[in-house]
Scaffold this motif. Structure first.
Motif, mmCIF file in Angstrom:
data_model
loop_
_atom_site.group_PDB
_atom_site.id
_atom_site.type_symbol
_atom_site.label_atom_id
_atom_site.label_comp_id
_atom_site.label_asym_id
_atom_site.label_seq_id
_atom_site.Cartn_x
_atom_site.Cartn_y
_atom_site.Cartn_z
ATOM 1 N N LEU A 14 64.727 15.249 60.913
ATOM 2 C CA LEU A 14 65.819 14.493 61.524
ATOM 3 C C LEU A 14 65.364 13.099 61.917
ATOM 4 N N PRO A 15 66.089 12.098 61.574
ATOM 5 C CA PRO A 15 67.439 12.106 61.028
ATOM 6 C C PRO A 15 67.528 12.059 59.502
ATOM 7 N N ARG A 16 66.395 12.084 58.786
ATOM 8 C CA ARG A 16 66.459 11.895 57.332
ATOM 9 C C ARG A 16 67.294 12.947 56.624
ATOM 10 N N LEU A 17 67.287 14.181 57.103
ATOM 11 C CA LEU A 17 68.065 15.227 56.444
ATOM 12 C C LEU A 17 69.553 14.884 56.447
ATOM 13 N N SER A 18 70.021 14.271 57.513
ATOM 14 C CA SER A 18 71.430 13.860 57.547
ATOM 15 C C SER A 18 71.699 12.760 56.527
ATOM 16 N N ALA A 19 70.723 11.900 56.280
ATOM 17 C CA ALA A 19 70.885 10.848 55.268
ATOM 18 C C ALA A 19 70.960 11.449 53.868
ATOM 19 N N VAL A 20 70.109 12.437 53.594
ATOM 20 C CA VAL A 20 70.138 13.096 52.286
ATOM 21 C C VAL A 20 71.461 13.838 52.101
ATOM 22 N N ALA A 21 71.961 14.453 53.154
ATOM 23 C CA ALA A 21 73.270 15.113 53.071
ATOM 24 C C ALA A 21 74.359 14.101 52.735
ATOM 25 N N VAL A 63 71.313 17.951 45.186
ATOM 26 C CA VAL A 63 70.121 17.244 45.620
ATOM 27 C C VAL A 63 69.234 18.201 46.407
ATOM 28 N N GLU A 64 68.009 17.793 46.592
ATOM 29 C CA GLU A 64 67.028 18.603 47.304
ATOM 30 C C GLU A 64 66.317 17.726 48.315
ATOM 31 N N ALA A 65 65.994 18.309 49.446
ATOM 32 C CA ALA A 65 65.251 17.589 50.483
ATOM 33 C C ALA A 65 64.023 18.411 50.841
ATOM 34 N N ALA A 66 62.988 18.250 50.060
ATOM 35 C CA ALA A 66 61.758 19.017 50.279
ATOM 36 C C ALA A 66 60.988 18.464 51.474
ATOM 37 N N VAL A 67 60.326 19.357 52.170
ATOM 38 C CA VAL A 67 59.434 18.943 53.263
ATOM 39 C C VAL A 67 58.136 19.739 53.106
ATOM 40 N N TRP A 68 57.039 19.008 53.048
ATOM 41 C CA TRP A 68 55.725 19.634 52.939
ATOM 42 C C TRP A 68 55.211 19.843 54.352
ATOM 43 N N THR A 69 54.819 21.069 54.657
ATOM 44 C CA THR A 69 54.476 21.407 56.037
ATOM 45 C C THR A 69 52.983 21.581 56.287
ATOM 46 N N GLY A 100 54.406 7.368 49.159
ATOM 47 C CA GLY A 100 54.933 6.215 49.872
ATOM 48 C C GLY A 100 55.478 6.612 51.228
ATOM 49 N N PHE A 101 56.181 5.697 51.832
ATOM 50 C CA PHE A 101 56.776 5.907 53.148
ATOM 51 C C PHE A 101 58.282 5.988 52.969
ATOM 52 N N VAL A 102 58.922 6.845 53.751
ATOM 53 C CA VAL A 102 60.370 7.044 53.616
ATOM 54 C C VAL A 102 61.005 6.931 54.992
ATOM 55 N N GLU A 103 61.450 5.736 55.313
ATOM 56 C CA GLU A 103 62.190 5.526 56.553
ATOM 57 C C GLU A 103 63.623 5.990 56.320
ATOM 58 N N LEU A 104 64.403 6.006 57.380
ATOM 59 C CA LEU A 104 65.780 6.503 57.294
ATOM 60 C C LEU A 104 66.591 5.744 56.248
ATOM 61 N N ARG A 105 66.492 4.436 56.247
ATOM 62 C CA ARG A 105 67.279 3.640 55.290
ATOM 63 C C ARG A 105 66.866 3.960 53.853
ATOM 64 N N ASP A 106 65.597 4.231 53.621
ATOM 65 C CA ASP A 106 65.140 4.613 52.283
ATOM 66 C C ASP A 106 65.811 5.916 51.841
ATOM 67 N N ALA A 107 65.865 6.889 52.741
ATOM 68 C CA ALA A 107 66.513 8.163 52.418
ATOM 69 C C ALA A 107 68.006 7.961 52.177
#
Length: 110
Positions: free
Chosen positions: A62-69, A42-48, A15-22
């Motif tokens: 960024l900025p999603r990592l700050s949302a997960v934090a 919690v974990e914030a995986a990123v596939w590269t 799916g799609f993960v916008e900032l508000r979703d995170a």
């Protein structure tokens, strides 16, 4: 995951993960019957595999990592989206100063 359908980086198989979703993600809601006390973090995986530069990587983080934090640090029901949006917009000044790429989501008044 991509922020939106037309976003040039990332994948969309989950799916799609916008900032508000995170930001709205609640770890204790993922497994029925799992008590919140059983969650150790919690974990914030990123596939590269589709990212080729550090700018690509930071744009996906960024900025999603700050949302997960914020999810990790906040008690359930204690988050405030409007306050977070204001604070993340302020944090962007440091990202710019440090030359970090980030996604200018329309969900924040940058």
């Amino acid at each position: 995951m991509k922020y939106t359908e037309g976003f040039p980086l990332g994948l969309q198989w989950a799916g799609f993960v916008e900032l508000r979703d995170a930001y709205d993600w609640e770890p204790e809601d993922l497994v029925d019957g799992l008590p919140a006390t059983a969650i150790e973090g919690v974990e914030a995986a990123v596939w590269t595999e589709t990212l080729t530069t550090t700018d690509d990587l930071f744009t996906m983080l960024l900025p999603r990592l700050s949302a997960v934090a914020e999810v990790a640090w906040s008690a359930p029901g204690r988050k405030d989206w409007d306050d977070y949006r204001r604070r993340v917009a302020q944090e962007a000044a440091a990202w710019r100063r440090d030359g970090l790429a980030f996604h200018l989501t329309p969900q924040v008044a940058w």
